[in-house]
Design a protein around this motif. Structure first.
Motif, PDB file in Angstrom:
ATOM      1  N   LEU A 142      30.367  32.190  -9.037  1.00 21.18           N
ATOM      2  CA  LEU A 142      29.709  31.363 -10.047  1.00 21.18           C
ATOM      3  C   LEU A 142      30.766  30.503 -10.722  1.00 21.18           C
ATOM      4  N   LEU A 143      30.704  29.215 -10.446  1.00 21.06           N
ATOM      5  CA  LEU A 143      31.688  28.259 -10.947  1.00 21.06           C
ATOM      6  C   LEU A 143      31.194  27.657 -12.255  1.00 21.06           C
ATOM      7  N   SER A 144      32.017  27.738 -13.289  1.00 22.66           N
ATOM      8  CA  SER A 144      31.647  27.182 -14.588  1.00 22.66           C
ATOM      9  C   SER A 144      31.933  25.684 -14.625  1.00 22.66           C
ATOM     10  N   SER A 145      31.453  25.028 -15.671  1.00 22.92           N
ATOM     11  CA  SER A 145      31.694  23.594 -15.820  1.00 22.92           C
ATOM     12  C   SER A 145      33.166  23.284 -16.051  1.00 22.92           C
ATOM     13  N   SER A 146      33.953  24.302 -16.405  1.00 20.78           N
ATOM     14  CA  SER A 146      35.393  24.113 -16.608  1.00 20.78           C
ATOM     15  C   SER A 146      36.174  24.209 -15.304  1.00 20.78           C
ATOM     16  N   GLY A 147      35.469  24.491 -14.189  1.00 18.42           N
ATOM     17  CA  GLY A 147      36.133  24.577 -12.895  1.00 18.42           C
ATOM     18  C   GLY A 147      36.732  25.936 -12.590  1.00 18.42           C
ATOM     19  N   SER A 167      20.847  23.656 -23.119  1.00 21.64           N
ATOM     20  CA  SER A 167      21.030  22.234 -22.845  1.00 21.64           C
ATOM     21  C   SER A 167      22.484  21.846 -22.606  1.00 21.64           C
ATOM     22  N   SER A 168      23.424  22.653 -23.059  1.00 22.35           N
ATOM     23  CA  SER A 168      24.837  22.312 -22.939  1.00 22.35           C
ATOM     24  C   SER A 168      25.346  22.562 -21.524  1.00 22.35           C
ATOM     25  N   SER A 169      26.324  21.761 -21.107  1.00 25.27           N
ATOM     26  CA  SER A 169      26.941  21.957 -19.792  1.00 25.27           C
ATOM     27  C   SER A 169      27.703  23.271 -19.721  1.00 25.27           C
ATOM     28  N   ASP A 170      28.059  23.843 -20.870  1.00 30.54           N
ATOM     29  CA  ASP A 170      28.781  25.112 -20.893  1.00 30.54           C
ATOM     30  C   ASP A 170      27.915  26.278 -20.425  1.00 30.54           C
ATOM     31  N   GLN A 171      26.597  26.077 -20.357  1.00 28.16           N
ATOM     32  CA  GLN A 171      25.701  27.130 -19.875  1.00 28.16           C
ATOM     33  C   GLN A 171      25.306  26.948 -18.407  1.00 28.16           C
ATOM     34  N   ARG A 172      25.972  26.052 -17.719  1.00 30.87           N
ATOM     35  CA  ARG A 172      25.643  25.796 -16.317  1.00 30.87           C
ATOM     36  C   ARG A 172      26.637  26.502 -15.398  1.00 30.87           C
ATOM     37  N   TRP A 173      26.086  27.112 -14.351  1.00 30.67           N
ATOM     38  CA  TRP A 173      26.896  27.828 -13.365  1.00 30.67           C
ATOM     39  C   TRP A 173      26.528  27.317 -11.976  1.00 30.67           C
ATOM     40  N   TYR A 174      27.547  27.034 -11.179  1.00 31.79           N
ATOM     41  CA  TYR A 174      27.331  26.453  -9.857  1.00 31.79           C
ATOM     42  C   TYR A 174      27.679  27.475  -8.774  1.00 31.79           C
ATOM     43  N   VAL A 175      26.762  27.641  -7.833  1.00 36.43           N
ATOM     44  CA  VAL A 175      26.906  28.665  -6.799  1.00 36.43           C
ATOM     45  C   VAL A 175      27.840  28.192  -5.692  1.00 36.43           C
ATOM     46  N   ARG A 176      28.749  29.077  -5.305  1.00 31.29           N
ATOM     47  CA  ARG A 176      29.614  28.853  -4.150  1.00 31.29           C
ATOM     48  C   ARG A 176      29.503  30.081  -3.252  1.00 31.29           C
ATOM     49  N   LEU A 177      28.825  29.921  -2.123  1.00 29.03           N
ATOM     50  CA  LEU A 177      28.586  31.055  -1.235  1.00 29.03           C
ATOM     51  C   LEU A 177      29.887  31.532  -0.602  1.00 29.03           C
ATOM     52  N   TYR A 228      21.514  32.681 -23.650  1.00 27.35           N
ATOM     53  CA  TYR A 228      22.026  32.110 -22.411  1.00 27.35           C
ATOM     54  C   TYR A 228      23.526  32.348 -22.279  1.00 27.35           C
ATOM     55  N   MET A 229      23.940  32.648 -21.053  1.00 34.35           N
ATOM     56  CA  MET A 229      25.349  32.917 -20.796  1.00 34.35           C
ATOM     57  C   MET A 229      26.102  31.613 -20.560  1.00 34.35           C
ATOM     58  N   GLY A 230      27.245  31.482 -21.221  1.00 31.77           N
ATOM     59  CA  GLY A 230      28.042  30.279 -21.069  1.00 31.77           C
ATOM     60  C   GLY A 230      29.466  30.496 -21.538  1.00 31.77           C
ATOM     61  N   ILE A 231      30.190  29.398 -21.662  1.00 33.27           N
ATOM     62  CA  ILE A 231      31.587  29.430 -22.081  1.00 33.27           C
ATOM     63  C   ILE A 231      31.693  28.868 -23.495  1.00 33.27           C
ATOM     64  N   LYS A 232      32.388  29.598 -24.353  1.00 37.07           N
ATOM     65  CA  LYS A 232      32.635  29.130 -25.712  1.00 37.07           C
ATOM     66  C   LYS A 232      34.043  29.557 -26.107  1.00 37.07           C
ATOM     67  N   SER A 233      34.870  28.563 -26.443  1.00 42.31           N
ATOM     68  CA  SER A 233      36.278  28.819 -26.793  1.00 42.31           C
ATOM     69  C   SER A 233      36.985  29.605 -25.687  1.00 42.31           C
ATOM     70  N   ILE A 235      35.215  40.590 -18.755  1.00 41.82           N
ATOM     71  CA  ILE A 235      34.722  39.386 -18.099  1.00 41.82           C
ATOM     72  C   ILE A 235      35.512  38.178 -18.587  1.00 41.82           C
ATOM     73  N   SER A 236      35.887  37.327 -17.654  1.00 38.14           N
ATOM     74  CA  SER A 236      36.613  36.103 -17.989  1.00 38.14           C
ATOM     75  C   SER A 236      36.254  35.047 -16.952  1.00 38.14           C
ATOM     76  N   VAL A 237      36.858  33.883 -17.078  1.00 35.65           N
ATOM     77  CA  VAL A 237      36.760  32.861 -16.035  1.00 35.65           C
ATOM     78  C   VAL A 237      38.170  32.583 -15.538  1.00 35.65           C
ATOM     79  N   SER A 238      38.317  32.486 -14.225  1.00 32.75           N
ATOM     80  CA  SER A 238      39.643  32.293 -13.644  1.00 32.75           C
ATOM     81  C   SER A 238      39.536  31.365 -12.441  1.00 32.75           C
ATOM     82  N   PRO A 239      40.629  30.668 -12.110  1.00 32.46           N
ATOM     83  CA  PRO A 239      40.609  29.765 -10.956  1.00 32.46           C
ATOM     84  C   PRO A 239      40.743  30.534  -9.653  1.00 32.46           C
ATOM     85  N   LEU A 240      40.608  29.823  -8.546  1.00 34.58           N
ATOM     86  CA  LEU A 240      40.862  30.422  -7.243  1.00 34.58           C
ATOM     87  C   LEU A 240      42.316  30.850  -7.142  1.00 34.58           C
ATOM     88  N   ASP A 241      42.548  31.927  -6.416  1.00 32.71           N
ATOM     89  CA  ASP A 241      43.911  32.368  -6.146  1.00 32.71           C
ATOM     90  C   ASP A 241      44.546  31.367  -5.179  1.00 32.71           C
TER      91      ASP A 241
END
Length: 286
Positions: free
Chosen positions: A7-12, A130-140, A114-119, A23-29
């Protein structure tokens, strides 16, 4: 086996669970350039949940991490992945692509948030989506070179050498005319043939990417549903052609790995023998 995805966040960055449940958000290794354990998720239905799909195509699921636990949200909006069973706080409504942007919106059923990114933190305390911070993009989690199987028809997608349309009529995914490349654009998925053309929602081939080539990837167990940018679902008619239809009449698909192929030509009879490998076994076809 359930279909795994990131699940890719709007922050990449990708939704990631640690072994201790954080739980956190992290880039690809960068060393492997692919999703790693903790960044892979699957959807599970609660066996006790009798709710059917709603009119806006959203469904109730639990998100299961490859670290062996379920995603959870408490009343303060804190998101963790340490639950071993599905309860109220592990149930989420997944709305795939209804906002017209190819993204998933994930809502906690227990807390109506809704689940999203804040700070830079993953939280589930927002009342609006409505915010882009609540959008998640699927990567199979599959190699981008794959074969597309219609579950009901039990046939693979095939690109005829002289035809204008994609057809589901291949029993065996043989040669490059059954090979597709799964790509991503603007939050959507799209399919590119071995000849460099894109597939539209009606099964036509076009030389460049257009809106008709964009699909929302809606995961259901080990299968996927394809929804176009207008909200219509893909199905396969009796002739093996793609068509647009409603949610009720949609077709389910499975993405299969493309196995290695080799071709031999016998000098004696002058015939071609096609040989391909699957799960360690070799199969031939004259």
């Amino acid at each position: 086996m359930a279909c795994q995805f990131g699940l890719l966040s709007s922050s990449g960055k990708y939704l990631t669970s640690d072994f201790d449940g954080k739980i956190s958000v992290s880039p690809l290794d960068a060393s492997v350039n692919k999703l790693i354990k903790g960044q892979l998720w699957s959807l599970e239905s609660d066996s006790n949940d009798q709710q059917v799909q709603s009119e806006d195509d959203s469904q109730i699921y639990a998100l299961y991490s490859t670290n062996g636990h379920y995603l959870s949200v408490d009343k303060s909006g804190k998101v963790t992945a340490d639950a071993e069973e599905i309860g109220e706080e592990q149930r989420f409504e997944v709305d795939a692509g209804s906002g017209g942007n190819g993204a998933w919106v994930i809502r906690s059923v227990a807390h109506d948030t809704y689940m999203g990114i804040k700070s830079k933190k993953v939280l589930c305390k927002m009342r609006e989506s409505s915010s882009s911070d609540q959008r998640w993009y699927v990567r199979l989690s599959i190699h981008p070179h794959c074969c597309l199987l219609s579950v009901k028809a039990e046939k693979f997608a095939h690109v005829p050498q002289s035809g204008r349309y994609l057809t589901f009529d291949a029993t065996v995914p043989w040669r490059s005319d059954t090979l597709l490349q799964l790509k991503y654009s603007e939050g959507y998925g799209c399919f590119k043939t071995a000849t460099g053309r894109y597939i539209t929602r009606e099964g036509n081939f076009v030389p460049s990417l257009i809106p008709d080539c964009l699909f929302v990837l809606q995961v259901t167990g080990d299968q996927i549903d394809l929804k176009d940018y207008k909200g219509l679902y893909m199905s396969v008619n009796t002739r093996g052609r793609l068509l647009c239809t409603t949610c009720k009449d949609r077709a389910s698909f499975t993405l299969k790995p493309s196995y290695p192929h080799v071709t031999f030509h016998t000098k004696v009879k002058g015939t071609w023998m096609k040989l391909f490998a699957k799960e360690g076994k070799f199969w031939s076809k004259l």
